[in-house]
Design a protein around this motif. Structure first.
Motif, PDB file in Angstrom:
ATOM      1  N   LEU A  11     -81.659  -9.490  -5.413  1.00 19.45           N
ATOM      2  CA  LEU A  11     -80.821  -9.706  -6.601  1.00 19.45           C
ATOM      3  C   LEU A  11     -80.811 -11.166  -7.005  1.00 19.45           C
ATOM      4  O   LEU A  11     -80.730 -12.053  -6.145  1.00 19.45           O
ATOM      5  N   ARG A  12     -80.874 -11.414  -8.314  1.00 21.31           N
ATOM      6  CA  ARG A  12     -80.618 -12.748  -8.865  1.00 21.31           C
ATOM      7  C   ARG A  12     -79.105 -12.802  -9.108  1.00 21.31           C
ATOM      8  O   ARG A  12     -78.579 -12.066  -9.944  1.00 21.31           O
ATOM      9  N   VAL A  13     -78.422 -13.595  -8.351  1.00 20.34           N
ATOM     10  CA  VAL A  13     -76.951 -13.558  -8.352  1.00 20.34           C
ATOM     11  C   VAL A  13     -76.380 -14.282  -9.573  1.00 20.34           C
ATOM     12  O   VAL A  13     -76.851 -15.361  -9.941  1.00 20.34           O
ATOM     13  N   LYS A  14     -75.369 -13.657 -10.169  1.00 22.33           N
ATOM     14  CA  LYS A  14     -74.658 -14.280 -11.301  1.00 22.33           C
ATOM     15  C   LYS A  14     -73.271 -14.754 -10.873  1.00 22.33           C
ATOM     16  O   LYS A  14     -72.793 -15.780 -11.331  1.00 22.33           O
ATOM     17  N   PRO A  40     -71.774 -18.090   3.689  1.00 14.11           N
ATOM     18  CA  PRO A  40     -70.687 -17.105   3.655  1.00 14.11           C
ATOM     19  C   PRO A  40     -70.813 -16.141   2.478  1.00 14.11           C
ATOM     20  O   PRO A  40     -71.733 -16.246   1.671  1.00 14.11           O
ATOM     21  N   GLY A  41     -69.827 -15.247   2.395  1.00 12.09           N
ATOM     22  CA  GLY A  41     -69.732 -14.368   1.234  1.00 12.09           C
ATOM     23  C   GLY A  41     -70.150 -12.944   1.522  1.00 12.09           C
ATOM     24  O   GLY A  41     -71.160 -12.696   2.170  1.00 12.09           O
ATOM     25  N   PHE A  42     -69.320 -11.989   1.003  1.00 14.14           N
ATOM     26  CA  PHE A  42     -69.564 -10.572   1.287  1.00 14.14           C
ATOM     27  C   PHE A  42     -69.802  -9.732   0.034  1.00 14.14           C
ATOM     28  O   PHE A  42     -70.032  -8.541   0.157  1.00 14.14           O
ATOM     29  N   GLU A  43     -69.710 -10.338  -1.150  1.00 14.79           N
ATOM     30  CA  GLU A  43     -69.934  -9.518  -2.354  1.00 14.79           C
ATOM     31  C   GLU A  43     -70.426 -10.400  -3.487  1.00 14.79           C
ATOM     32  O   GLU A  43     -70.106 -11.593  -3.549  1.00 14.79           O
ATOM     33  N   CYS A  44     -71.216  -9.786  -4.359  1.00 18.30           N
ATOM     34  CA  CYS A  44     -71.722 -10.526  -5.515  1.00 18.30           C
ATOM     35  C   CYS A  44     -72.120  -9.542  -6.611  1.00 18.30           C
ATOM     36  O   CYS A  44     -72.159  -8.328  -6.388  1.00 18.30           O
ATOM     37  N   ALA A  72     -73.754 -13.890   0.686  1.00 21.58           N
ATOM     38  CA  ALA A  72     -73.599 -13.525  -0.732  1.00 21.58           C
ATOM     39  C   ALA A  72     -73.505 -14.754  -1.640  1.00 21.58           C
ATOM     40  O   ALA A  72     -73.808 -14.672  -2.820  1.00 21.58           O
ATOM     41  N   TRP A  73     -73.063 -15.897  -1.102  1.00 20.47           N
ATOM     42  CA  TRP A  73     -72.868 -17.073  -1.960  1.00 20.47           C
ATOM     43  C   TRP A  73     -74.189 -17.821  -2.094  1.00 20.47           C
ATOM     44  O   TRP A  73     -74.401 -18.882  -1.493  1.00 20.47           O
ATOM     45  N   ALA A  74     -75.087 -17.239  -2.862  1.00 22.79           N
ATOM     46  CA  ALA A  74     -76.421 -17.816  -3.017  1.00 22.79           C
ATOM     47  C   ALA A  74     -76.967 -17.421  -4.380  1.00 22.79           C
ATOM     48  O   ALA A  74     -76.417 -16.558  -5.059  1.00 22.79           O
ATOM     49  N   GLU A  75     -78.065 -18.070  -4.779  1.00 19.37           N
ATOM     50  CA  GLU A  75     -78.651 -17.735  -6.082  1.00 19.37           C
ATOM     51  C   GLU A  75     -79.459 -16.448  -6.013  1.00 19.37           C
ATOM     52  O   GLU A  75     -79.574 -15.723  -6.993  1.00 19.37           O
ATOM     53  N   VAL A  76     -80.042 -16.177  -4.838  1.00 18.63           N
ATOM     54  CA  VAL A  76     -80.817 -14.946  -4.637  1.00 18.63           C
ATOM     55  C   VAL A  76     -80.387 -14.328  -3.311  1.00 18.63           C
ATOM     56  O   VAL A  76     -80.275 -15.037  -2.311  1.00 18.63           O
ATOM     57  N   VAL A  77     -80.098 -13.022  -3.315  1.00 21.67           N
ATOM     58  CA  VAL A  77     -79.750 -12.352  -2.055  1.00 21.67           C
ATOM     59  C   VAL A  77     -80.536 -11.040  -1.940  1.00 21.67           C
ATOM     60  O   VAL A  77     -80.961 -10.472  -2.946  1.00 21.67           O
ATOM     61  N   SER A  92     -68.132  -7.404 -17.097  1.00 21.21           N
ATOM     62  CA  SER A  92     -68.804  -8.710 -16.986  1.00 21.21           C
ATOM     63  C   SER A  92     -69.226  -8.941 -15.533  1.00 21.21           C
ATOM     64  O   SER A  92     -68.731  -8.289 -14.610  1.00 21.21           O
ATOM     65  N   PHE A  93     -70.128  -9.903 -15.334  1.00 21.57           N
ATOM     66  CA  PHE A  93     -70.550 -10.207 -13.962  1.00 21.57           C
ATOM     67  C   PHE A  93     -69.372 -10.746 -13.134  1.00 21.57           C
ATOM     68  O   PHE A  93     -69.285 -10.491 -11.936  1.00 21.57           O
TER      69      PHE A  93
END
Ligand SMILES: NC(=O)c1ccc[n+]([C@@H]2O[C@H](COP(=O)([O-])OP(=O)(O)OC[C@H]3O[C@@H](n4cnc5c(N)ncnc54)[C@H](OP(=O)(O)O)[C@@H]3O)[C@@H](O)[C@H]2O)c1
Length: 357
Positions: A11-14, A40-44, A72-77, A92-93
């Motif tokens: 995914l390209r994260v928004k 970190p991060g569990f959802e995007c 999850a806290w990244a530009e791509v996951v 919305s995202f």
């Protein structure tokens, strides 16, 4: 650059959701904290950019939201396809990144664990937070449900329409609830832990359900405090099972992340997400977004939760440029190990910064 393996989507994260559990992870206040360094991060939410082998039901370019087991806290996951859900066109995202953890947690507790039905009553702590607001909205989908909530006083005006009876977080809520409903409540949702376990149990009507799903009380300052950890553990009421059956009470625990990532219940959660998306499409629920932050501003974003300033969910917006700090902004962190002052009332006069939605 991570690459989608078999059964995964890239995914390209928004946008990413910032949850209370992320504070606890950072402090090591969880079971088996992962080794650092970690993302970190569990959802995007974002856009499908590539499909791993064997993935069906998605195409490149789909708008989606997803659970991710860290990172999850990244530009791509990359994450397994069973944790990815298409988002409605008008969501919305930012809303999508605020949706999965809060609403699935609230739904599972109310409907799968506690069996919420018409005319019941629910007590929820941190009623102005991400999960708290999801609980309040889901309760409103069932007729005649009474919601009792605790929250910092400055939030009451903003959330008063979603919660039937609001109490300050420092009030003697057991007395307050009993004054309104002498029998108590049908469901207690406790994310605070410690002495609240005993209080919650004492408030249950016969056949009522107490659910422990967090331990926010363990977070007291910027860094882990062994004192608050030990205090919370010590204050947890020791429960006598014989008393439970004599008094007709149910005690339950709920952990969404364990259910997803350790106990392989992705299929169950997929069914719940389908129901929740339907409720969103029917305009019965809508994520409450508190504020948007650039990835570079994660320190200030976390501080806002520490300071109990949020109403709803904080979102990390991957495309947002950092907002220059205001001259009078004080997001100083406390020194290692130091207990923080009680912030009660601090937020009443705090100037809201320009990134609030
Ligand atoms: N078990 C699960 O599957 C699961 C899933 C999601 C969340 N949770 C738990 O549910 C709770 C709420 O999560 P959330 O992500 O929606 O966060 P949240 O409620 O938005 O968290 C921030 C709010 O929590 C309250 N709070 C209580 N103790 C606090 C403390 N020691 N420090 C700072 N704030 C404190 C504050 O509100 P007031 O001052 O208004 O009380 C604060 O504004 C957390 O305990 C979290 O770990 C559990």
């Amino acid at each position: 650059m991570p690459e989608a393996r078999d059964g995964e989507l890239q995914l390209r994260v928004k946008a990413c959701g910032l949850n209370f559990i992320d504070l606890m992870v950072r402090q090591g206040n969880i079971d088996n904290p992962p080794k650092t360094p970690l993302v970190p991060g569990f959802e995007c939410s974002g856009i499908v950019e590539a499909l791993g082998d064997g993935v069906k039901g998605f195409e490149i370019g789909d708008r989606v939201m997803a659970f991710v087991n860290y990172n999850a806290w990244a530009e791509v996951v990359c994450t397994p396809v069973e944790f990815v859900y298409k988002i409605p066109d008008d969501m919305s995202f930012s809303e999508a990144a605020a949706f999965p953890v809060n609403f699935v947690t609230a739904y599972m507790m109310l409907f799968e664990v506690a069996n919420l039905r018409e005319g019941m009553s629910v007590l929820v702590h941190s009623a102005g937070g991400g999960v708290g607001q999801a609980v309040a909205q889901l309760c409103s989908t069932i007729p005649s449900v009474t919601v009792f909530g605790t929250a910092s006083s400055f939030k009451h005006e903003a959330i008063k329409d979603s919660v039937t009876h609001l109490f300050d977080r420092n009030a003697d809520y057991v007395q307050e609830v009993k004054r309104i409903s002498s029998e108590g409540v049908d469901i207690v949702l406790d994310c605070l832990c410690g002495e609240n376990t005993g209080k919650g149990l004492s408030l249950l009507k016969p056949l009522g359900t107490y659910i422990l799903y967090g331990s926010s009380n363990m977070v007291t300052g910027e860094t882990k405090s062994f004192f608050s950890f030990a205090k919370s553990w010590w204050q947890v009421e020791k429960v006598n099972p014989i008393k439970l059956y004599e008094e007709n009470k149910v005690i339950a625990g709920f952990s969404l992340l364990n259910l997803l990532f350790k106990q392989n219940r992705g299929g169950l959660i997929k069914g719940i997400m389908d129901k929740l998306i339907m409720l969103y499409n029917e305009k019965k629920i809508k994520p409450v977004v508190d504020s948007l932050w650039a990835l570079e501003e994660v320190k200030e974003a976390m501080q806002r939760i520490h300071d109990r300033g949020n109403i709803g969910k904080l979102i990390l917006d991957v495309e947002k440029a950092p907002t220059p700090l205001m001259a009078n902004d004080s997001t100083e962190t406390s020194e290692a190990g130091e207990e923080e002052e009680d912030h009660e009332g601090d937020n009443e006069n705090k100037e809201r910064m320009p990134f609030i939605q």
